[in-house]
Design a protein around this motif. Structure first.
Motif, PDB file in Angstrom:
ATOM      1  N   ASP A  14       0.911  -1.217  -0.086  1.00  0.00           N
ATOM      2  CA  ASP A  14       0.062   0.004   0.015  1.00  0.00           C
ATOM      3  C   ASP A  14       0.836   1.269  -0.028  1.00  0.00           C
ATOM      4  N   GLU A  35       0.562   3.904  -2.702  1.00  0.00           N
ATOM      5  CA  GLU A  35       0.360   5.490  -2.597  1.00  0.00           C
ATOM      6  C   GLU A  35       1.518   6.360  -3.138  1.00  0.00           C
ATOM      7  N   LEU A  69      -5.927   4.768  -4.062  1.00  0.00           N
ATOM      8  CA  LEU A  69      -6.020   3.488  -3.511  1.00  0.00           C
ATOM      9  C   LEU A  69      -7.022   3.172  -2.719  1.00  0.00           C
TER      10      LEU A  69
END
Length: 126
Positions: free
Chosen positions: A11, A15, A27
């Motif tokens: 993640d 990002e 996201l």
């Protein structure tokens, strides 16, 4: 150097890349997403068909949700169970294609649709 099509990004990595490469994408729930606003159902169908063409040519298929005046594009590699380089590359191609504005290049013969006439309205550029 060859790109591993199954390598998924964290993640945090996603990002960071979105901020730099695709600032209008986000996201959410394991997908990279972008909502395109349109002027009407006609514009919505044109966006869907353009995204469909690019995705089919790339052999990588997004999930789409549509309504009268918007289309949401969601990308995630199902086979890798996460966001991969394929998702970023297809997102960039979609963004490049849908964000192109006729008449933006000096001296271009492609003037674009008449401004202010809703019969010809298409994408609402942000």
């Amino acid at each position: 150097m060859a790109v591993d099509p199954k390598k998924t990004f964290s993640d945090k990595e996603i990002e960071e890349r979105l901020k730099i490469e695709l600032p209008k994408w986000r996201l959410e729930n394991g997908w990279i997403r972008r909502t395109y606003r349109t002027s009407s159902w006609k514009g919505t169908l044109m966006v869907i068909n353009a995204v469909g063409h690019l995705a089919e040519a790339a052999w990588h298929h997004p999930d789409l949700t549509a309504s009268y005046a918007w289309v949401e594009v969601r990308l995630m590699s199902h086979d890798a169970k996460g966001v991969t380089e394929r998702d970023f590359q297809l997102a960039r191609k979609i963004e490049e294609f849908l964000s192109w504005r006729p008449g933006s290049e000096e001296g271009s013969a492609l003037a674009g649709t008449p401004e202010g006439d809703l019969r010809f309205a298409y994408i609402k550029h942000d």
